[in-house]
Motif scaffolding. Structure first.
Motif, PDB file in Angstrom:
ATOM      1  N   ALA A 254       0.794  -1.229   0.000  1.00 35.36           N
ATOM      2  CA  ALA A 254       0.000   0.000   0.000  1.00 35.36           C
ATOM      3  C   ALA A 254       0.826   1.279   0.000  1.00 35.36           C
ATOM      4  CB  ALA A 254      -0.935   0.008   1.212  1.00 35.36           C
ATOM      5  N   VAL A 255       2.001   1.254   0.620  1.00 33.77           N
ATOM      6  CA  VAL A 255       2.749   2.493   0.820  1.00 33.77           C
ATOM      7  C   VAL A 255       3.918   2.623  -0.141  1.00 33.77           C
ATOM      8  CG1 VAL A 255       4.072   3.824   2.509  1.00 33.77           C
ATOM      9  CG2 VAL A 255       2.051   2.537   3.238  1.00 33.77           C
ATOM     10  N   VAL A 256       4.682   1.542  -0.300  1.00 36.79           N
ATOM     11  CA  VAL A 256       5.864   1.604  -1.160  1.00 36.79           C
ATOM     12  C   VAL A 256       5.416   1.814  -2.606  1.00 36.79           C
ATOM     13  CG1 VAL A 256       7.885   0.344  -1.976  1.00 36.79           C
ATOM     14  CG2 VAL A 256       7.150   0.133   0.398  1.00 36.79           C
ATOM     15  N   PRO A 257       6.022   2.747  -3.312  1.00 37.82           N
ATOM     16  CA  PRO A 257       5.632   2.970  -4.715  1.00 37.82           C
ATOM     17  C   PRO A 257       5.785   1.705  -5.547  1.00 37.82           C
ATOM     18  CG  PRO A 257       7.005   4.774  -3.917  1.00 37.82           C
ATOM     19  CD  PRO A 257       7.022   3.721  -2.854  1.00 37.82           C
ATOM     20  N   GLN A 258       4.801   1.476  -6.401  1.00 35.52           N
ATOM     21  CA  GLN A 258       4.820   0.276  -7.229  1.00 35.52           C
ATOM     22  C   GLN A 258       6.017   0.253  -8.178  1.00 35.52           C
ATOM     23  OE1 GLN A 258       2.719  -2.324  -6.851  1.00 35.52           O
ATOM     24  NE2 GLN A 258       1.905  -1.196  -5.089  1.00 35.52           N
ATOM     25  N   GLU A 259       6.515   1.420  -8.559  1.00 36.80           N
ATOM     26  CA  GLU A 259       7.680   1.446  -9.439  1.00 36.80           C
ATOM     27  C   GLU A 259       8.896   0.830  -8.752  1.00 36.80           C
ATOM     28  OE1 GLU A 259       5.773   3.987  -8.726  1.00 36.80           O
ATOM     29  OE2 GLU A 259       4.690   4.343 -10.613  1.00 36.80           O
ATOM     30  N   TRP A 260       9.041   1.083  -7.459  1.00 43.69           N
ATOM     31  CA  TRP A 260      10.167   0.504  -6.733  1.00 43.69           C
ATOM     32  C   TRP A 260      10.057  -1.021  -6.678  1.00 43.69           C
ATOM     33  CZ3 TRP A 260      10.992   4.033  -1.807  1.00 43.69           C
ATOM     34  CH2 TRP A 260      11.223   5.349  -2.233  1.00 43.69           C
ATOM     35  N   LEU A 261       8.842  -1.493  -6.365  1.00 41.72           N
ATOM     36  CA  LEU A 261       8.651  -2.935  -6.287  1.00 41.72           C
ATOM     37  C   LEU A 261       8.859  -3.591  -7.652  1.00 41.72           C
ATOM     38  CD1 LEU A 261       5.540  -3.159  -3.928  1.00 41.72           C
ATOM     39  CD2 LEU A 261       7.943  -3.500  -3.348  1.00 41.72           C
ATOM     40  N   ARG A 262       8.385  -2.932  -8.706  1.00 41.89           N
ATOM     41  CA  ARG A 262       8.586  -3.501 -10.037  1.00 41.89           C
ATOM     42  C   ARG A 262      10.068  -3.521 -10.405  1.00 41.89           C
ATOM     43  NH1 ARG A 262       4.266   0.120 -11.442  1.00 41.89           N
ATOM     44  NH2 ARG A 262       2.236  -0.947 -11.423  1.00 41.89           N
ATOM     45  N   ALA A 263      10.796  -2.469 -10.017  1.00 42.59           N
ATOM     46  CA  ALA A 263      12.232  -2.441 -10.311  1.00 42.59           C
ATOM     47  C   ALA A 263      12.961  -3.556  -9.576  1.00 42.59           C
ATOM     48  CB  ALA A 263      12.815  -1.079  -9.934  1.00 42.59           C
ATOM     49  N   ALA A 264      12.614  -3.761  -8.293  1.00 41.00           N
ATOM     50  CA  ALA A 264      13.253  -4.846  -7.539  1.00 41.00           C
ATOM     51  C   ALA A 264      12.816  -6.208  -8.048  1.00 41.00           C
ATOM     52  CB  ALA A 264      12.929  -4.710  -6.054  1.00 41.00           C
ATOM     53  N   ALA A 265      11.529  -6.338  -8.380  1.00 37.08           N
ATOM     54  CA  ALA A 265      11.032  -7.626  -8.859  1.00 37.08           C
ATOM     55  C   ALA A 265      11.491  -7.929 -10.276  1.00 37.08           C
ATOM     56  CB  ALA A 265       9.500  -7.649  -8.785  1.00 37.08           C
ATOM     57  N   GLY A 266      11.794  -6.891 -11.057  1.00 43.32           N
ATOM     58  CA  GLY A 266      12.219  -7.116 -12.435  1.00 43.32           C
ATOM     59  C   GLY A 266      13.616  -7.663 -12.553  1.00 43.32           C
ATOM     60  N   ALA A 290       3.711 -18.365   4.398  1.00 43.14           N
ATOM     61  CA  ALA A 290       3.246 -18.566   3.028  1.00 43.14           C
ATOM     62  C   ALA A 290       2.219 -17.512   2.621  1.00 43.14           C
ATOM     63  CB  ALA A 290       2.647 -19.967   2.881  1.00 43.14           C
ATOM     64  N   PHE A 291       1.400 -17.070   3.557  1.00 46.48           N
ATOM     65  CA  PHE A 291       0.381 -16.075   3.231  1.00 46.48           C
ATOM     66  C   PHE A 291       1.013 -14.702   3.008  1.00 46.48           C
ATOM     67  CE2 PHE A 291      -1.619 -19.438   5.658  1.00 46.48           C
ATOM     68  CZ  PHE A 291      -2.701 -19.754   4.868  1.00 46.48           C
ATOM     69  N   VAL A 292       2.081 -14.407   3.720  1.00 44.20           N
ATOM     70  CA  VAL A 292       2.812 -13.167   3.469  1.00 44.20           C
ATOM     71  C   VAL A 292       3.493 -13.230   2.111  1.00 44.20           C
ATOM     72  CG1 VAL A 292       4.664 -11.674   4.299  1.00 44.20           C
ATOM     73  CG2 VAL A 292       3.130 -12.767   5.931  1.00 44.20           C
ATOM     74  N   ALA A 293       4.098 -14.379   1.789  1.00 41.69           N
ATOM     75  CA  ALA A 293       4.752 -14.532   0.485  1.00 41.69           C
ATOM     76  C   ALA A 293       3.741 -14.442  -0.651  1.00 41.69           C
ATOM     77  CB  ALA A 293       5.496 -15.864   0.430  1.00 41.69           C
ATOM     78  N   ALA A 294       2.554 -15.011  -0.458  1.00 40.27           N
ATOM     79  CA  ALA A 294       1.536 -14.954  -1.506  1.00 40.27           C
ATOM     80  C   ALA A 294       1.081 -13.529  -1.775  1.00 40.27           C
ATOM     81  CB  ALA A 294       0.345 -15.822  -1.113  1.00 40.27           C
ATOM     82  N   SER A 295       1.105 -12.677  -0.746  1.00 37.60           N
ATOM     83  CA  SER A 295       0.683 -11.287  -0.940  1.00 37.60           C
ATOM     84  C   SER A 295       1.713 -10.467  -1.715  1.00 37.60           C
ATOM     85  CB  SER A 295       0.415 -10.630   0.419  1.00 37.60           C
ATOM     86  OG  SER A 295       1.618 -10.489   1.152  1.00 37.60           O
ATOM     87  N   LEU A 296       2.934 -10.937  -1.807  1.00 40.20           N
ATOM     88  CA  LEU A 296       3.992 -10.222  -2.544  1.00 40.20           C
ATOM     89  C   LEU A 296       3.947 -10.654  -4.009  1.00 40.20           C
ATOM     90  CD1 LEU A 296       6.836 -10.620   0.101  1.00 40.20           C
ATOM     91  CD2 LEU A 296       5.335  -8.650  -0.241  1.00 40.20           C
ATOM     92  N   SER A 297       2.842 -10.379  -4.650  1.00 40.99           N
ATOM     93  CA  SER A 297       2.612 -10.899  -6.000  1.00 40.99           C
ATOM     94  C   SER A 297       3.482 -10.227  -7.054  1.00 40.99           C
ATOM     95  CB  SER A 297       1.133 -10.726  -6.359  1.00 40.99           C
ATOM     96  OG  SER A 297       0.745  -9.364  -6.239  1.00 40.99           O
ATOM     97  N   GLN A 298       4.124  -9.104  -6.731  1.00 44.21           N
ATOM     98  CA  GLN A 298       4.995  -8.462  -7.713  1.00 44.21           C
ATOM     99  C   GLN A 298       6.232  -9.297  -8.012  1.00 44.21           C
ATOM    100  OE1 GLN A 298       4.105  -7.155  -4.817  1.00 44.21           O
ATOM    101  NE2 GLN A 298       3.144  -5.138  -5.066  1.00 44.21           N
ATOM    102  N   PHE A 299       6.623 -10.151  -7.075  1.00 48.53           N
ATOM    103  CA  PHE A 299       7.866 -10.904  -7.214  1.00 48.53           C
ATOM    104  C   PHE A 299       7.592 -12.260  -7.854  1.00 48.53           C
ATOM    105  CE2 PHE A 299       8.597  -7.818  -3.924  1.00 48.53           C
ATOM    106  CZ  PHE A 299       9.911  -7.417  -4.117  1.00 48.53           C
TER     107      PHE A 299
END
Length: 354
Positions: A254-266, A290-299
């Motif tokens: 919710a807080v971290v910009p999606q661009e940052w997560l996409r850059a790290a996940a890319g 596992a439920f925390v990992a499932a919520s990190l769908s960008q990765f």
């Protein structure tokens, strides 16, 4: 004259008054200590009351902040992760407490092969069969070493029990309903890391690095009291880490910009290392990660498999427990080796199976 000579010794016996003064002096500090303890106990309700009053006074700004879209998204993710993971957390704590209290450690010693090389994979498979939280696996492994089990087998059990037990695999299947291969990947990666670390200890480990505990964790207590004490302890600690993990996952969403997560996940390398380090820092219970990992769908699934492989084997609370049980020298060598091997095996397993 004889009577007057005998009278002074009888009249000058001071023992009763001195004894009463000493007893009163010894008893006087006790009420003061009791008053201090009562005052300390009264501080907690007072602080809670002040906090509730402050919340009531600030309910307007609090409602406004919670009504924002960012906070609505944050609360949705936080509640979803917590509610999904809590039943598995409680079930895992109950089973691990029952095994730690009611199953004697000598049973494991009799069931393992005498050959240390063969005892390592048998202990790893036993960890996959017997449910156990990582908070319980450390004292159980210490009890195995104390009962004469080869340290390599005990360490394999220490790593496999919280990583690939039935409760953890079931929670993973529920958290990843569209990716059943994650269950197989977690099972293979966890078992490989546990066996590899056990064999590595056989090759490079030294007896002076290992300081087993001097006594059993529940010595001197009844089984019922030890069971419920273990349940209360694990629920409080594991539940607290679950809340922290859910808050971190919600913040990332919710807080971290999606661009940052996409850059790290890319970036494949950065994404794996980022989630591996995050697993160490969050210290989530294995029944709920596992439920925390499932919520990190960008990765990617491989990066999330690294998160699920590293977390149950080495995190902040496990490092502290391992240092207290087996010694600081052991933990300083065992933790980095486990982290590096877990990341490597997770990447290889993810490349092949995911």
């Amino acid at each position: 004259m004889a009577i007057t000579e005998e009278a002074p010794p009888a009249a000058t016996e001071p023992t009763p008054p001195v004894q009463t003064e000493q007893t009163t002096d010894q008893r006087t500090p006790k009420p003061k200590g009791g008053d201090d303890e009562q005052a300390r106990h009264l501080n907690s309700p007072l602080l809670l009351t002040m906090l509730l009053l402050l919340t009531l006074l600030l309910q307007g700004p609090i409602r406004g902040a919670l009504a924002s879209p960012v906070m609505q998204s944050w609360m949705t993710v936080f509640v979803a992760v917590t509610v999904q993971a809590l039943p598995f957390l409680v079930l895992g704590v109950l089973l691990s407490a029952a095994i730690a209290v009611f199953v004697p450690a000598s049973l494991f010693a009799r069931a393992l092969p005498k050959n240390p090389v063969l005892a390592v994979p048998v202990a790893g498979v036993a960890g996959a069969v017997l449910p156990g939280c990582e908070c319980a696996s450390v004292p159980v492994a210490g009890a195995l070493v104390r009962r004469g089990v080869t340290p390599a087998a005990a360490l394999a059990f220490l790593l496999s029990a919280p990583a690939i037990n039935p409760v953890v695999l079931t929670a993973t299947a529920v958290a990843f309903p569209r990716n059943p291969e994650m269950v197989l990947g977690r099972l293979v990666a966890g078992l490989l890391v546990a066996c590899a670390m056990g064999w590595l200890w056989l090759r490079l480990g030294r007896a002076d690095w290992l300081r087993p505990p001097a006594r059993a964790s529940y010595e001197g207590r009844g089984r019922g009291a030890a069971f419920w004490g273990s349940v209360r302890h694990d629920v409080m600690h594991a539940g607290g880490f679950l809340v922290v993990g859910a808050m971190a996952a919600a913040t990332l969403k919710a807080v971290v910009p999606q661009e940052w997560l996409r850059a790290a996940a890319g970036n494949p390398v950065v994404s794996v290392l980022a989630l591996a380090v995050l697993a160490v820092l969050l210290s989530i219970c294995s029944e709920a990660d596992a439920f925390v990992a499932a919520s990190l769908s960008q990765f990617s699934l491989t990066a999330r498999l690294a998160f699920l492989t590293v977390g149950p084997m080495i995190d902040l609370k496990l490092f502290a427990m391992q240092a207290g049980t087996f010694g600081r020298g052991f933990a300083l060598r065992f933790a980095p080796a486990t982290f590096a091997l877990a990341v490597l095996v997770a990447v290889l397993t993810g490349t092949v199976l995911l």
